[in-house]
Design a protein around this motif. Structure first.
Motif, PDB file in Angstrom:
ATOM      1  N   LYS A  43       0.828  -1.199   0.000  1.00 50.62           N
ATOM      2  CA  LYS A  43       0.000   0.000   0.000  1.00 50.62           C
ATOM      3  C   LYS A  43       0.867   1.255   0.000  1.00 50.62           C
ATOM      4  O   LYS A  43       2.096   1.196   0.128  1.00 50.62           O
ATOM      5  N   SER A  44       0.225   2.378  -0.149  1.00 49.78           N
ATOM      6  CA  SER A  44       0.941   3.653  -0.240  1.00 49.78           C
ATOM      7  C   SER A  44       1.589   4.011   1.092  1.00 49.78           C
ATOM      8  O   SER A  44       1.265   3.434   2.145  1.00 49.78           O
ATOM      9  N   GLU A  45       2.492   4.965   1.034  1.00 46.71           N
ATOM     10  CA  GLU A  45       3.157   5.430   2.248  1.00 46.71           C
ATOM     11  C   GLU A  45       2.146   5.857   3.304  1.00 46.71           C
ATOM     12  O   GLU A  45       2.249   5.469   4.481  1.00 46.71           O
ATOM     13  N   ALA A  46       1.144   6.632   2.902  1.00 46.29           N
ATOM     14  CA  ALA A  46       0.149   7.112   3.857  1.00 46.29           C
ATOM     15  C   ALA A  46      -0.674   5.966   4.427  1.00 46.29           C
ATOM     16  O   ALA A  46      -0.975   5.938   5.636  1.00 46.29           O
ATOM     17  N   GLU A  47      -1.057   5.019   3.577  1.00 44.09           N
ATOM     18  CA  GLU A  47      -1.859   3.884   4.056  1.00 44.09           C
ATOM     19  C   GLU A  47      -1.062   3.013   5.017  1.00 44.09           C
ATOM     20  O   GLU A  47      -1.593   2.551   6.042  1.00 44.09           O
ATOM     21  N   LEU A  48       0.204   2.779   4.700  1.00 42.42           N
ATOM     22  CA  LEU A  48       1.042   1.968   5.590  1.00 42.42           C
ATOM     23  C   LEU A  48       1.271   2.678   6.920  1.00 42.42           C
ATOM     24  O   LEU A  48       1.254   2.049   7.985  1.00 42.42           O
ATOM     25  N   ALA A  49       1.480   3.976   6.870  1.00 33.03           N
ATOM     26  CA  ALA A  49       1.651   4.744   8.110  1.00 33.03           C
ATOM     27  C   ALA A  49       0.396   4.653   8.969  1.00 33.03           C
ATOM     28  O   ALA A  49       0.475   4.543  10.204  1.00 33.03           O
ATOM     29  N   GLN A  50      -0.768   4.674   8.331  1.00 32.50           N
ATOM     30  CA  GLN A  50      -2.024   4.569   9.068  1.00 32.50           C
ATOM     31  C   GLN A  50      -2.176   3.191   9.691  1.00 32.50           C
ATOM     32  O   GLN A  50      -2.679   3.058  10.821  1.00 32.50           O
ATOM     33  N   ILE A  51      -1.740   2.148   8.990  1.00 35.60           N
ATOM     34  CA  ILE A  51      -1.791   0.790   9.545  1.00 35.60           C
ATOM     35  C   ILE A  51      -0.941   0.710  10.811  1.00 35.60           C
ATOM     36  O   ILE A  51      -1.361   0.125  11.820  1.00 35.60           O
ATOM     37  N   ALA A  54       9.372 -10.744   9.331  1.00 31.41           N
ATOM     38  CA  ALA A  54       9.775  -9.471   9.927  1.00 31.41           C
ATOM     39  C   ALA A  54      10.499  -8.590   8.922  1.00 31.41           C
ATOM     40  O   ALA A  54      10.436  -7.363   8.998  1.00 31.41           O
ATOM     41  N   SER A  55      11.198  -9.211   7.958  1.00 32.93           N
ATOM     42  CA  SER A  55      11.882  -8.431   6.924  1.00 32.93           C
ATOM     43  C   SER A  55      10.878  -7.703   6.038  1.00 32.93           C
ATOM     44  O   SER A  55      11.074  -6.539   5.687  1.00 32.93           O
ATOM     45  N   LEU A  56       9.796  -8.395   5.674  1.00 29.86           N
ATOM     46  CA  LEU A  56       8.781  -7.759   4.832  1.00 29.86           C
ATOM     47  C   LEU A  56       8.042  -6.666   5.590  1.00 29.86           C
ATOM     48  O   LEU A  56       7.751  -5.600   5.036  1.00 29.86           O
ATOM     49  N   LEU A  57       7.753  -6.892   6.854  1.00 26.53           N
ATOM     50  CA  LEU A  57       7.140  -5.833   7.654  1.00 26.53           C
ATOM     51  C   LEU A  57       8.087  -4.641   7.756  1.00 26.53           C
ATOM     52  O   LEU A  57       7.662  -3.483   7.702  1.00 26.53           O
ATOM     53  N   GLY A  58       9.378  -4.915   7.879  1.00 29.36           N
ATOM     54  CA  GLY A  58      10.357  -3.835   7.900  1.00 29.36           C
ATOM     55  C   GLY A  58      10.392  -3.056   6.605  1.00 29.36           C
ATOM     56  O   GLY A  58      10.521  -1.829   6.602  1.00 29.36           O
ATOM     57  N   LEU A  59      10.273  -3.764   5.480  1.00 27.90           N
ATOM     58  CA  LEU A  59      10.206  -3.100   4.181  1.00 27.90           C
ATOM     59  C   LEU A  59       9.020  -2.142   4.132  1.00 27.90           C
ATOM     60  O   LEU A  59       9.127  -1.001   3.660  1.00 27.90           O
ATOM     61  N   ALA A  60       7.870  -2.599   4.648  1.00 26.78           N
ATOM     62  CA  ALA A  60       6.682  -1.742   4.689  1.00 26.78           C
ATOM     63  C   ALA A  60       6.918  -0.536   5.595  1.00 26.78           C
ATOM     64  O   ALA A  60       6.460   0.580   5.294  1.00 26.78           O
ATOM     65  N   CYS A  61       7.617  -0.739   6.701  1.00 31.58           N
ATOM     66  CA  CYS A  61       7.926   0.387   7.596  1.00 31.58           C
ATOM     67  C   CYS A  61       8.738   1.446   6.863  1.00 31.58           C
ATOM     68  O   CYS A  61       8.464   2.658   6.974  1.00 31.58           O
ATOM     69  N   VAL A  62       9.742   1.011   6.114  1.00 26.67           N
ATOM     70  CA  VAL A  62      10.579   1.967   5.395  1.00 26.67           C
ATOM     71  C   VAL A  62       9.773   2.682   4.321  1.00 26.67           C
ATOM     72  O   VAL A  62       9.927   3.890   4.111  1.00 26.67           O
ATOM     73  N   LYS A  63       8.892   1.957   3.636  1.00 27.73           N
ATOM     74  CA  LYS A  63       8.035   2.617   2.639  1.00 27.73           C
ATOM     75  C   LYS A  63       7.124   3.642   3.311  1.00 27.73           C
ATOM     76  O   LYS A  63       6.762   4.658   2.691  1.00 27.73           O
ATOM     77  N   ALA A  64       6.765   3.390   4.565  1.00 22.35           N
ATOM     78  CA  ALA A  64       5.959   4.346   5.329  1.00 22.35           C
ATOM     79  C   ALA A  64       6.807   5.437   5.966  1.00 22.35           C
ATOM     80  O   ALA A  64       6.310   6.211   6.792  1.00 22.35           O
ATOM     81  N   ASP A  65       8.099   5.488   5.580  1.00 16.88           N
ATOM     82  CA  ASP A  65       9.027   6.495   6.085  1.00 16.88           C
ATOM     83  C   ASP A  65       9.295   6.327   7.575  1.00 16.88           C
ATOM     84  O   ASP A  65       9.440   7.302   8.313  1.00 16.88           O
ATOM     85  N   LYS A  66       9.354   5.060   7.998  1.00 19.79           N
ATOM     86  CA  LYS A  66       9.687   4.739   9.384  1.00 19.79           C
ATOM     87  C   LYS A  66      10.905   3.819   9.399  1.00 19.79           C
ATOM     88  O   LYS A  66      10.944   2.837   8.662  1.00 19.79           O
TER      89      LYS A  66
END
Length: 355
Positions: free
Chosen positions: A290-298, A320-332
């Motif tokens: 999902k988008s950066e904003a959507e992932l940040a909201q999750i 955990a690696s894939l969740l981490g990838l999503a975190c980085v896409k969410a700018d975290k």
């Protein structure tokens, strides 16, 4: 009259220079829009954790031989004891790469893609399912794949989580050893084919590269001792100064599904104060993150505290690696607990106490 021609010449030069600057500006804007390899003009792309099929095509077109594509399709390590691995396989990455080849990769892969075997790039540790090799051994493995210093690497796979599960694991391994320009292909092999991408069969012809790794970056992972302190004195008081994100399926987290590791008498199903973010919630129906904003909201909805650092975990480090990838896409930013619950169950199963 001479003054007139002089002024006219100066005006024509100014117009020409203006047009050149205008064209160059448009070229840069196009590069930014397409996400190509003009890193001087597109710092966001160089740091972006994922790329689309369109961006990968443009990257191949513009950067050519400095782009290395890796197919991280999972190929299970042959069953053997840790002792047998240490005796016969430890550090023998060229042998493992040759003998643990993926049939799925050989059947079809992106043109010129090398096979990245996460199981050959790591080793079974005392507590971790996939421990990190010393930097020189990991660098030796990556060179076998034709990666050179300064290359841009794009990783894809097939299967679970739209082909992004094992691609994310490879991405994290490359990042933790110091690679900067490494990205995961959104949607994996299926998305590439759905958008008309070419595939080939058989092994790719690879010339060894010269990439060099750094020691594993402690800013990208945490150990059991980092989280829980001295294992001889560990108790069920979990440090609450971090956001501990558990990427496992909800059923495993809440106990309605069996754990995928031996709990060794653990009284519960997850670590106290951990937050469950199952991987399917991160994806669109089209199989992309999902988008950066959507992932940040999750992440916000899951209950993270923005002032606390993020640590991802699962059963053994891959989810955990894939969740981490999503975190980085969410700018975290995040750190990964590589041993995850498998290590906890072996060292302090009483910590897996919440139900």
């Amino acid at each position: 009259m001479k003054l007139f021609y002089l002024l006219l010449s100066m005006m024509l030069v100014a117009v020409a220079v203006g047009e050149i600057h205008k064209a160059e500006g448009q070229r840069k804007r196009n590069a930014l829009h397409l996400g190509c390899a003009l890193y001087d003009f597109d710092e966001n792309f160089s740091m972006a954790p994922t790329v689309s099929v369109a961006q990968l095509r443009e990257l191949i077109k513009t950067a050519g031989s400095t782009v290395r594509i890796l197919d991280a399709t999972y190929r299970e390590r042959p069953a053997m004891s840790r002792e047998a691995f240490q005796a016969d396989w430890y550090g023998k990455v060229e042998k493992a790469q040759r003998e643990w080849m993926s049939d799925a990769y050989l059947k079809e892969h992106l043109p010129n893609a090398a096979f990245f075997n996460c199981e050959a790039a790591t080793y079974p540790g005392q507590y971790e399912k996939s421990s990190l090799y010393p930097a020189d051994i990991f660098a030796q493995y990556v060179r076998l794949l034709g990666v050179n210093k300064g290359d841009t690497v794009v990783v894809y796979a097939r299967g679970a989580c739209s082909g992004m599960l094992w691609a994310a694991r490879a991405w994290w391994l490359l990042k933790v050893y110091g690679m900067e320009r490494v990205h995961v292909l959104e949607g994996g092999l299926d998305r590439w084919k759905a958008e008309g991408g070419q595939v080939v069969d058989g092994p790719a012809t690879i010339q060894p590269g010269n990439w060099d790794s750094s020691a594993p970056d402690a800013k990208l992972f945490v150990s059991f001792d980092d989280l829980f302190g001295n294992p001889a004195k560990v108790n069920d008081t979990y440090p609450t100064q971090i956001n501990l994100l558990d990427a496992r399926p909800a059923g495993q987290f809440n106990g309605t599904e069996p754990l995928s590791f031996d709990p060794n008498g653990a009284p519960g199903f997850h670590i106290p104060h951990s937050l469950n973010i199952p991987l399917p919630t991160l994806f669109t129906q089209g199989g992309e993150l999902k988008s950066e904003a959507e992932l940040a909201q999750i992440l916000t909805t899951a209950g993270i505290v923005s002032s606390k650092p993020l640590v991802t975990m699962c059963n053994g480090g891959t989810q955990a690696s894939l969740l981490g990838l999503a975190c980085v896409k969410a700018d975290k930013q995040f750190r990964l607990f590589n041993g995850s619950l498998r290590e906890v169950s072996l060292r302090a199963p009483q910590l897996i106490s919440d139900k």
